[in-house]
Design a protein around this motif. Structure first.
Motif: not given
Length: 484
Positions: A187-209
Protein backbone atom coordinates in the motif's frame (compact mmCIF):
# COMPACT_ATOMS: atom_id res chain seq x y z
CA UNK A 1 -8.53 -9.96 -0.66
CA UNK A 2 -6.37 -12.27 1.35
CA UNK A 3 -4.87 -11.13 4.59
CA UNK A 4 -1.95 -13.54 4.27
CA UNK A 5 1.31 -13.04 2.39
CA UNK A 6 1.02 -11.70 -1.13
CA UNK A 7 1.99 -14.61 -3.40
CA UNK A 8 3.27 -12.22 -6.06
CA UNK A 9 5.63 -10.29 -3.80
CA UNK A 10 9.30 -10.89 -3.33
CA UNK A 11 10.04 -13.32 -0.45
CA UNK A 12 12.44 -10.96 1.33
CA UNK A 13 10.31 -7.83 1.25
CA UNK A 14 9.00 -8.25 4.77
CA UNK A 15 12.52 -8.40 6.15
CA UNK A 16 13.16 -4.80 5.14
CA UNK A 17 12.48 -2.43 8.03
CA UNK A 18 11.38 0.41 5.75
CA UNK A 19 10.41 -0.71 2.23
CA UNK A 20 9.95 2.83 0.96
CA UNK A 21 13.29 4.22 2.01
CA UNK A 22 16.24 4.63 -0.31
CA UNK A 23 19.37 2.57 0.39
CA UNK A 24 21.58 4.12 3.03
CA UNK A 25 24.57 4.17 0.73
CA UNK A 26 22.95 6.31 -1.97
CA UNK A 27 25.53 8.87 -3.08
CA UNK A 28 24.86 12.49 -2.34
CA UNK A 29 22.18 11.98 0.27
CA UNK A 30 24.13 13.36 3.16
CA UNK A 31 25.54 10.07 4.49
CA UNK A 32 28.99 10.00 6.05
CA UNK A 33 31.79 9.31 3.61
CA UNK A 34 34.45 6.67 4.02
CA UNK A 35 36.76 9.28 5.57
CA UNK A 36 34.29 10.03 8.32
CA UNK A 37 33.41 13.51 7.04
CA UNK A 38 30.24 14.83 5.48
CA UNK A 39 30.15 17.51 2.85
CA UNK A 40 27.53 20.17 3.55
CA UNK A 41 27.25 21.10 -0.11
CA UNK A 42 27.02 17.45 -1.11
CA UNK A 43 24.40 16.88 1.55
CA UNK A 44 22.21 19.74 0.38
CA UNK A 45 22.48 18.98 -3.32
CA UNK A 46 22.10 15.26 -2.68
CA UNK A 47 18.95 15.74 -0.67
CA UNK A 48 17.51 18.03 -3.32
CA UNK A 49 18.30 15.48 -6.02
CA UNK A 50 16.76 12.68 -3.96
CA UNK A 51 13.59 14.71 -3.47
CA UNK A 52 13.27 15.30 -7.22
CA UNK A 53 14.19 11.88 -8.61
CA UNK A 54 11.35 9.35 -8.90
CA UNK A 55 11.05 6.70 -6.20
CA UNK A 56 12.07 3.38 -7.77
CA UNK A 57 11.36 1.22 -4.71
CA UNK A 58 8.49 -0.76 -6.33
CA UNK A 59 10.64 -1.52 -9.36
CA UNK A 60 13.55 -2.70 -7.21
CA UNK A 61 11.64 -4.64 -4.56
CA UNK A 62 9.00 -6.50 -6.61
CA UNK A 63 10.09 -8.92 -9.34
CA UNK A 64 6.60 -9.16 -10.82
CA UNK A 65 6.09 -5.40 -10.88
CA UNK A 66 9.44 -5.09 -12.63
CA UNK A 67 8.43 -7.68 -15.25
CA UNK A 68 5.01 -6.14 -15.89
CA UNK A 69 6.52 -2.66 -16.06
CA UNK A 70 9.12 -3.76 -18.59
CA UNK A 71 6.61 -5.75 -20.62
CA UNK A 72 4.27 -2.77 -20.75
CA UNK A 73 7.09 -0.44 -21.74
CA UNK A 74 8.17 -2.70 -24.62
CA UNK A 75 4.58 -3.03 -25.81
CA UNK A 76 4.07 0.72 -25.63
CA UNK A 77 7.17 1.46 -27.68
CA UNK A 78 5.94 -0.75 -30.49
CA UNK A 79 2.33 0.34 -30.27
CA UNK A 80 3.30 3.97 -30.75
CA UNK A 81 4.81 3.00 -34.11
CA UNK A 82 1.38 1.70 -35.14
CA UNK A 83 -0.43 4.67 -33.57
CA UNK A 84 1.75 6.93 -35.71
CA UNK A 85 1.42 4.85 -38.86
CA UNK A 86 -2.38 4.48 -38.95
CA UNK A 87 -3.31 8.21 -39.03
CA UNK A 88 -0.47 8.88 -41.47
CA UNK A 89 -1.79 6.14 -43.74
CA UNK A 90 -5.34 7.43 -43.54
CA UNK A 91 -4.24 11.01 -44.09
CA UNK A 92 -2.18 9.96 -47.11
CA UNK A 93 -4.96 7.83 -48.58
CA UNK A 94 -7.84 10.27 -47.95
CA UNK A 95 -6.38 13.73 -47.28
CA UNK A 96 -9.22 14.39 -44.84
CA UNK A 97 -8.90 15.55 -41.19
CA UNK A 98 -12.38 14.16 -40.55
CA UNK A 99 -11.31 10.73 -41.81
CA UNK A 100 -8.41 10.72 -39.37
CA UNK A 101 -10.63 11.89 -36.51
CA UNK A 102 -13.16 9.17 -37.36
CA UNK A 103 -10.70 6.56 -36.07
CA UNK A 104 -11.68 7.70 -32.60
CA UNK A 105 -15.36 7.13 -33.33
CA UNK A 106 -14.63 3.61 -34.57
CA UNK A 107 -12.76 2.83 -31.35
CA UNK A 108 -15.38 4.23 -29.01
CA UNK A 109 -18.13 1.56 -28.97
CA UNK A 110 -15.76 -1.46 -28.72
CA UNK A 111 -13.78 0.28 -26.00
CA UNK A 112 -16.92 0.87 -23.95
CA UNK A 113 -18.50 -2.56 -24.36
CA UNK A 114 -15.36 -4.63 -23.96
CA UNK A 115 -13.97 -2.33 -21.27
CA UNK A 116 -17.03 -3.08 -19.16
CA UNK A 117 -16.66 -6.81 -19.73
CA UNK A 118 -12.91 -6.61 -19.11
CA UNK A 119 -13.54 -5.05 -15.70
CA UNK A 120 -15.84 -7.89 -14.69
CA UNK A 121 -13.38 -10.47 -16.06
CA UNK A 122 -10.53 -8.94 -14.04
CA UNK A 123 -12.47 -9.67 -10.83
CA UNK A 124 -13.21 -13.27 -11.88
CA UNK A 125 -10.19 -14.62 -13.78
CA UNK A 126 -6.44 -14.72 -13.25
CA UNK A 127 -5.37 -11.20 -14.16
CA UNK A 128 -1.98 -12.28 -15.51
CA UNK A 129 -3.64 -14.84 -17.81
CA UNK A 130 -6.04 -12.23 -19.21
CA UNK A 131 -3.18 -9.81 -19.85
CA UNK A 132 -1.10 -12.49 -21.58
CA UNK A 133 -3.90 -13.79 -23.82
CA UNK A 134 -4.86 -10.31 -24.99
CA UNK A 135 -1.22 -9.50 -25.68
CA UNK A 136 -1.07 -12.46 -28.07
CA UNK A 137 -4.26 -11.24 -29.79
CA UNK A 138 -2.80 -7.75 -30.26
CA UNK A 139 0.33 -9.27 -31.79
CA UNK A 140 -1.82 -11.10 -34.34
CA UNK A 141 -3.58 -7.84 -35.19
CA UNK A 142 -0.24 -6.14 -35.86
CA UNK A 143 0.64 -8.96 -38.24
CA UNK A 144 -2.58 -8.33 -40.19
CA UNK A 145 -1.82 -4.61 -40.44
CA UNK A 146 1.61 -5.49 -41.80
CA UNK A 147 0.04 -7.69 -44.49
CA UNK A 148 -2.34 -4.89 -45.56
CA UNK A 149 0.51 -2.38 -45.72
CA UNK A 150 2.51 -4.68 -48.00
CA UNK A 151 -0.26 -4.74 -50.60
CA UNK A 152 0.31 -2.77 -53.76
CA UNK A 153 -2.62 -0.50 -52.90
CA UNK A 154 -3.40 -0.69 -49.16
CA UNK A 155 -7.09 -0.57 -48.33
CA UNK A 156 -8.46 2.01 -45.92
CA UNK A 157 -11.17 -0.11 -44.27
CA UNK A 158 -8.71 -2.55 -42.62
CA UNK A 159 -7.19 0.40 -40.77
CA UNK A 160 -10.55 1.27 -39.24
CA UNK A 161 -11.30 -2.39 -38.56
CA UNK A 162 -7.94 -2.85 -36.84
CA UNK A 163 -8.53 0.24 -34.72
CA UNK A 164 -11.92 -1.07 -33.58
CA UNK A 165 -10.68 -4.60 -32.82
CA UNK A 166 -7.62 -3.27 -31.00
CA UNK A 167 -9.88 -1.07 -28.86
CA UNK A 168 -11.95 -4.14 -27.96
CA UNK A 169 -8.88 -6.21 -27.03
CA UNK A 170 -7.38 -3.39 -25.00
CA UNK A 171 -10.74 -2.95 -23.29
CA UNK A 172 -10.46 -6.52 -22.04
CA UNK A 173 -6.78 -6.22 -21.16
CA UNK A 174 -6.40 -2.90 -19.40
CA UNK A 175 -8.62 -3.53 -16.33
CA UNK A 176 -6.65 -6.69 -15.53
CA UNK A 177 -3.32 -4.95 -15.98
CA UNK A 178 -4.34 -2.02 -13.77
CA UNK A 179 -5.93 -4.24 -11.14
CA UNK A 180 -2.70 -6.23 -10.83
CA UNK A 181 -0.76 -3.30 -9.40
CA UNK A 182 -2.20 -3.28 -5.84
CA UNK A 183 -1.42 -7.02 -5.69
CA UNK A 184 2.21 -6.56 -6.75
CA UNK A 185 3.32 -3.75 -4.42
CA UNK A 186 2.38 -2.82 -0.83
CA UNK A 187 0.00 0.00 0.00
CA UNK A 188 2.69 2.53 0.90
CA UNK A 189 4.36 2.12 -2.52
CA UNK A 190 1.27 2.72 -4.67
CA UNK A 191 2.01 6.38 -5.39
CA UNK A 192 5.55 5.50 -6.45
CA UNK A 193 4.25 2.60 -8.56
CA UNK A 194 1.76 4.89 -10.28
CA UNK A 195 4.51 7.40 -11.01
CA UNK A 196 6.68 4.67 -12.53
CA UNK A 197 3.80 3.44 -14.69
CA UNK A 198 3.27 6.99 -15.94
CA UNK A 199 7.02 7.28 -16.52
CA UNK A 200 7.01 4.43 -19.01
CA UNK A 201 4.41 6.26 -21.10
CA UNK A 202 6.67 9.29 -21.03
CA UNK A 203 9.75 7.35 -22.08
CA UNK A 204 7.93 5.65 -24.93
CA UNK A 205 6.14 8.79 -25.99
CA UNK A 206 9.34 10.80 -26.35
CA UNK A 207 11.45 8.36 -28.31
CA UNK A 208 8.94 6.27 -30.26
CA UNK A 209 6.96 8.92 -32.25
CA UNK A 210 10.10 10.60 -33.56
CA UNK A 211 11.66 7.21 -34.33
CA UNK A 212 8.43 6.05 -35.98
CA UNK A 213 8.23 9.18 -38.12
CA UNK A 214 11.85 8.74 -39.21
CA UNK A 215 11.38 5.02 -39.91
CA UNK A 216 8.20 5.59 -41.94
CA UNK A 217 9.87 8.37 -43.92
CA UNK A 218 12.85 6.18 -44.78
CA UNK A 219 11.50 2.60 -44.88
CA UNK A 220 7.74 3.04 -45.27
CA UNK A 221 4.67 2.19 -43.20
CA UNK A 222 5.21 -1.60 -43.27
CA UNK A 223 8.41 -1.18 -41.25
CA UNK A 224 6.45 0.47 -38.44
CA UNK A 225 4.05 -2.46 -38.21
CA UNK A 226 6.98 -4.90 -38.25
CA UNK A 227 8.56 -3.14 -35.28
CA UNK A 228 5.25 -3.32 -33.41
CA UNK A 229 4.98 -7.05 -34.04
CA UNK A 230 8.54 -7.66 -32.81
CA UNK A 231 7.95 -5.74 -29.58
CA UNK A 232 4.77 -7.70 -28.90
CA UNK A 233 6.71 -10.96 -29.11
CA UNK A 234 9.26 -9.70 -26.58
CA UNK A 235 6.52 -8.38 -24.29
CA UNK A 236 4.75 -11.76 -24.34
CA UNK A 237 7.96 -13.50 -23.29
CA UNK A 238 8.35 -11.13 -20.32
CA UNK A 239 4.72 -11.29 -19.24
CA UNK A 240 4.79 -15.09 -19.30
CA UNK A 241 7.33 -15.00 -16.46
CA UNK A 242 4.99 -13.11 -14.11
CA UNK A 243 3.47 -15.33 -11.44
CA UNK A 244 -0.30 -15.85 -11.54
CA UNK A 245 -2.52 -13.18 -10.00
CA UNK A 246 -5.72 -15.18 -9.44
CA UNK A 247 -9.06 -13.69 -8.52
CA UNK A 248 -10.16 -14.29 -4.96
CA UNK A 249 -13.78 -14.60 -5.99
CA UNK A 250 -15.48 -17.75 -7.25
CA UNK A 251 -14.17 -18.64 -10.72
CA UNK A 252 -17.59 -18.75 -12.36
CA UNK A 253 -18.39 -17.25 -15.73
CA UNK A 254 -18.42 -13.44 -15.46
CA UNK A 255 -21.65 -11.60 -16.15
CA UNK A 256 -21.70 -8.14 -17.63
CA UNK A 257 -24.36 -7.10 -15.11
CA UNK A 258 -21.71 -7.44 -12.38
CA UNK A 259 -20.25 -4.22 -13.71
CA UNK A 260 -23.16 -2.44 -12.04
CA UNK A 261 -21.65 -3.28 -8.65
CA UNK A 262 -18.58 -1.24 -9.56
CA UNK A 263 -20.70 1.56 -10.99
CA UNK A 264 -22.83 1.70 -7.84
CA UNK A 265 -19.71 1.85 -5.69
CA UNK A 266 -18.29 4.71 -7.78
CA UNK A 267 -21.62 6.55 -7.59
CA UNK A 268 -21.30 6.59 -3.79
CA UNK A 269 -17.86 8.18 -4.11
CA UNK A 270 -18.08 11.76 -5.47
CA UNK A 271 -14.30 11.99 -5.31
CA UNK A 272 -13.97 9.03 -7.70
CA UNK A 273 -16.57 10.50 -10.06
CA UNK A 274 -14.57 13.73 -9.99
CA UNK A 275 -11.38 11.95 -11.09
CA UNK A 276 -13.22 10.35 -14.01
CA UNK A 277 -14.67 13.68 -15.12
CA UNK A 278 -11.33 15.47 -14.80
CA UNK A 279 -9.73 12.79 -16.97
CA UNK A 280 -12.55 13.08 -19.49
CA UNK A 281 -12.18 16.85 -19.70
CA UNK A 282 -8.42 16.65 -20.28
CA UNK A 283 -8.61 13.96 -22.97
CA UNK A 284 -11.80 14.92 -24.80
CA UNK A 285 -10.97 18.61 -25.02
CA UNK A 286 -7.20 18.96 -24.79
CA UNK A 287 -5.53 15.94 -26.41
CA UNK A 288 -5.33 17.08 -30.06
CA UNK A 289 -3.26 14.24 -31.54
CA UNK A 290 -5.63 13.85 -34.51
CA UNK A 291 -4.71 17.39 -35.56
CA UNK A 292 -0.94 16.92 -35.62
CA UNK A 293 -0.54 15.90 -39.31
CA UNK A 294 -2.57 18.95 -40.33
CA UNK A 295 -0.99 21.26 -37.74
CA UNK A 296 2.41 20.40 -39.20
CA UNK A 297 1.08 21.30 -42.65
CA UNK A 298 -0.48 24.53 -41.34
CA UNK A 299 2.88 25.55 -39.85
CA UNK A 300 4.70 24.35 -43.01
CA UNK A 301 6.98 22.13 -40.92
CA UNK A 302 6.39 18.62 -42.17
CA UNK A 303 9.77 17.65 -40.72
CA UNK A 304 8.43 18.41 -37.21
CA UNK A 305 5.52 15.95 -37.22
CA UNK A 306 7.43 13.49 -35.03
CA UNK A 307 8.28 16.33 -32.64
CA UNK A 308 4.61 17.29 -32.34
CA UNK A 309 3.78 13.71 -31.37
CA UNK A 310 6.72 13.62 -28.95
CA UNK A 311 6.25 17.00 -27.27
CA UNK A 312 3.55 15.93 -24.84
CA UNK A 313 5.53 12.85 -23.89
CA UNK A 314 8.65 14.98 -23.43
CA UNK A 315 6.77 17.10 -20.92
CA UNK A 316 5.61 13.96 -19.15
CA UNK A 317 9.16 12.65 -19.05
CA UNK A 318 10.48 15.87 -17.54
CA UNK A 319 7.72 15.80 -14.92
CA UNK A 320 8.37 12.12 -14.19
CA UNK A 321 12.15 12.57 -13.94
CA UNK A 322 11.62 15.28 -11.31
CA UNK A 323 8.58 13.64 -9.72
CA UNK A 324 10.09 12.53 -6.42
CA UNK A 325 7.96 15.18 -4.72
CA UNK A 326 4.78 13.21 -5.45
CA UNK A 327 5.44 10.89 -2.49
CA UNK A 328 5.16 13.85 -0.13
CA UNK A 329 1.81 15.16 -1.41
CA UNK A 330 -1.29 14.07 0.48
CA UNK A 331 -4.04 16.16 -1.16
CA UNK A 332 -4.16 14.16 -4.35
CA UNK A 333 -7.52 15.49 -5.50
CA UNK A 334 -6.25 19.05 -5.71
CA UNK A 335 -3.40 17.99 -7.97
CA UNK A 336 -5.86 16.15 -10.24
CA UNK A 337 -7.95 19.30 -10.69
CA UNK A 338 -5.08 21.77 -10.99
CA UNK A 339 -3.24 19.62 -13.51
CA UNK A 340 -6.35 19.37 -15.70
CA UNK A 341 -6.65 23.15 -15.63
CA UNK A 342 -3.02 23.50 -16.68
CA UNK A 343 -3.54 21.06 -19.56
CA UNK A 344 -6.39 23.22 -20.84
CA UNK A 345 -4.49 26.48 -20.48
CA UNK A 346 -1.41 25.13 -22.29
CA UNK A 347 -3.48 23.67 -25.13
CA UNK A 348 -5.34 26.94 -25.61
CA UNK A 349 -2.01 28.78 -25.61
CA UNK A 350 -0.76 26.52 -28.42
CA UNK A 351 -3.54 27.89 -30.65
CA UNK A 352 -2.06 31.38 -30.32
CA UNK A 353 1.59 30.32 -30.61
CA UNK A 354 3.29 32.06 -33.59
CA UNK A 355 5.65 29.25 -34.65
CA UNK A 356 6.45 25.58 -34.28
CA UNK A 357 8.82 25.98 -31.32
CA UNK A 358 6.26 27.92 -29.32
CA UNK A 359 3.65 25.27 -30.15
CA UNK A 360 6.05 22.54 -29.02
CA UNK A 361 6.67 24.38 -25.75
CA UNK A 362 2.93 24.59 -25.04
CA UNK A 363 2.42 20.92 -25.84
CA UNK A 364 5.35 20.03 -23.57
CA UNK A 365 3.79 21.91 -20.66
CA UNK A 366 0.47 20.17 -21.32
CA UNK A 367 2.23 16.80 -21.31
CA UNK A 368 3.81 17.48 -17.92
CA UNK A 369 0.44 18.42 -16.52
CA UNK A 370 -1.09 15.25 -17.99
CA UNK A 371 1.55 13.19 -16.16
CA UNK A 372 0.78 14.85 -12.83
CA UNK A 373 -2.94 14.24 -13.24
CA UNK A 374 -2.45 10.61 -14.30
CA UNK A 375 -0.16 9.90 -11.36
CA UNK A 376 -2.53 11.20 -8.71
CA UNK A 377 -5.65 9.74 -10.31
CA UNK A 378 -3.97 6.34 -10.33
CA UNK A 379 -2.97 6.77 -6.69
CA UNK A 380 -6.53 7.62 -5.65
CA UNK A 381 -7.92 4.61 -7.49
CA UNK A 382 -5.37 2.10 -6.20
CA UNK A 383 -5.39 3.37 -2.61
CA UNK A 384 -9.09 3.64 -2.00
CA UNK A 385 -10.92 1.02 -4.09
CA UNK A 386 -11.33 -2.47 -2.52
CA UNK A 387 -9.55 -5.26 -4.38
CA UNK A 388 -12.75 -7.23 -4.94
CA UNK A 389 -14.08 -4.25 -6.95
CA UNK A 390 -10.79 -3.10 -8.45
CA UNK A 391 -11.26 -4.83 -11.80
CA UNK A 392 -14.73 -3.43 -12.37
CA UNK A 393 -13.59 0.01 -11.28
CA UNK A 394 -10.70 -0.33 -13.75
CA UNK A 395 -13.30 -1.16 -16.41
CA UNK A 396 -15.03 2.12 -15.66
CA UNK A 397 -11.67 3.89 -15.82
CA UNK A 398 -11.04 2.18 -19.16
CA UNK A 399 -14.41 3.37 -20.42
CA UNK A 400 -13.63 6.98 -19.53
CA UNK A 401 -10.02 6.72 -20.68
CA UNK A 402 -11.07 5.36 -24.07
CA UNK A 403 -14.11 7.57 -24.57
CA UNK A 404 -12.16 10.77 -23.88
CA UNK A 405 -9.51 10.48 -26.63
CA UNK A 406 -12.01 8.95 -29.07
CA UNK A 407 -14.50 11.77 -28.58
CA UNK A 408 -11.62 14.23 -28.60
CA UNK A 409 -10.37 13.03 -31.99
CA UNK A 410 -13.86 13.24 -33.43
CA UNK A 411 -14.47 16.69 -31.93
CA UNK A 412 -11.11 18.08 -33.00
CA UNK A 413 -11.26 16.59 -36.50
CA UNK A 414 -14.82 17.74 -37.14
CA UNK A 415 -14.25 21.27 -35.84
CA UNK A 416 -10.95 21.59 -37.69
CA UNK A 417 -12.62 20.57 -40.95
CA UNK A 418 -15.25 23.31 -40.53
CA UNK A 419 -13.41 26.14 -38.78
CA UNK A 420 -9.70 25.41 -38.96
CA UNK A 421 -6.91 23.82 -36.94
CA UNK A 422 -6.29 26.78 -34.62
CA UNK A 423 -9.96 27.13 -33.72
CA UNK A 424 -10.14 23.45 -32.80
CA UNK A 425 -7.08 23.81 -30.55
CA UNK A 426 -8.27 26.99 -28.87
CA UNK A 427 -11.81 25.78 -28.24
CA UNK A 428 -10.66 22.48 -26.75
CA UNK A 429 -8.19 24.11 -24.39
CA UNK A 430 -10.71 26.64 -23.10
CA UNK A 431 -13.36 23.95 -22.61
CA UNK A 432 -10.89 21.87 -20.56
CA UNK A 433 -9.93 24.86 -18.43
CA UNK A 434 -13.56 25.77 -17.79
CA UNK A 435 -14.49 22.17 -16.97
CA UNK A 436 -11.70 21.96 -14.39
CA UNK A 437 -12.90 25.11 -12.68
CA UNK A 438 -16.47 23.83 -12.66
CA UNK A 439 -15.41 20.48 -11.16
CA UNK A 440 -13.47 22.20 -8.39
CA UNK A 441 -16.66 23.95 -7.32
CA UNK A 442 -19.10 21.11 -7.97
CA UNK A 443 -17.11 18.21 -6.42
CA UNK A 444 -15.62 19.45 -3.13
CA UNK A 445 -14.99 15.83 -2.06
CA UNK A 446 -12.26 15.59 -4.69
CA UNK A 447 -10.70 18.88 -3.66
CA UNK A 448 -10.60 17.64 -0.02
CA UNK A 449 -9.32 14.11 -0.82
CA UNK A 450 -6.46 13.19 1.55
CA UNK A 451 -4.60 9.93 1.10
CA UNK A 452 -3.81 9.78 4.84
CA UNK A 453 -7.45 8.99 5.56
CA UNK A 454 -7.29 5.83 3.46
CA UNK A 455 -3.94 4.81 4.88
CA UNK A 456 -5.45 5.03 8.36
CA UNK A 457 -8.48 2.99 7.34
CA UNK A 458 -6.41 0.24 5.76
CA UNK A 459 -4.24 0.01 8.83
CA UNK A 460 -7.30 -0.57 11.02
CA UNK A 461 -8.23 -4.09 12.23
CA UNK A 462 -10.52 -6.09 9.95
CA UNK A 463 -13.35 -6.11 12.47
CA UNK A 464 -13.55 -2.35 12.46
CA UNK A 465 -17.05 -1.35 11.40
CA UNK A 466 -16.94 2.37 11.93
CA UNK A 467 -14.44 5.09 11.20
CA UNK A 468 -14.17 8.29 13.15
CA UNK A 469 -14.68 11.62 11.45
CA UNK A 470 -11.06 12.45 12.17
CA UNK A 471 -9.75 9.65 9.95
CA UNK A 472 -12.05 9.63 6.93
CA UNK A 473 -12.77 12.04 4.15
CA UNK A 474 -15.87 10.49 2.67
CA UNK A 475 -18.19 8.21 4.69
CA UNK A 476 -18.79 6.01 1.63
CA UNK A 477 -15.11 5.08 1.24
CA UNK A 478 -13.69 1.68 2.25
CA UNK A 479 -13.35 1.09 5.97
CA UNK A 480 -12.36 -2.53 6.42
CA UNK A 481 -10.02 -3.24 3.51
CA UNK A 482 -7.09 -5.33 4.91
CA UNK A 483 -3.54 -4.18 4.43
CA UNK A 484 -1.57 -5.64 1.54
Amino acid sequence: MTTGPNPTSEPNRTSQPNPTSEPAATPGTGTTSGTGTTSGTGTTSGRLLTRLLPNTTPWRSSRDFRLTWTSGTVTLLGSIFTMTAIPLQIAGLTGSPLAVGAVGAVELVPAILFGLYGGVLADRADRRTVALATEVALAALSALLLVNALLGTPAVWPLYAAAGVAAAIQGIQQPSVEAMVPRLVPQDQLVAAGALLSLRWSIGGVAAPAAAGLLIATAGVPAAYLVDLATFLLSIALLARVRPVPSERDAEAPRLTEFLDGARYAARRPDLIGTYLADLAATAFALPTALFPFLAADLDVGWALGLLYSASAAGSLIAAATGGWTDRVHRHGRLVLLSAALVGAATAAAAFAPGVWAVLLCLTVAGGAHWIGDTFRSAIWNQSIPDELRGRAAGLEMLIGSAGPALGDLRAGGLAARQGIRTALRTGGLLCLGSSAALSAAVPALWRYDQRAYRSERAAPEDTTTTSAATTTEPSGPTTEPTL
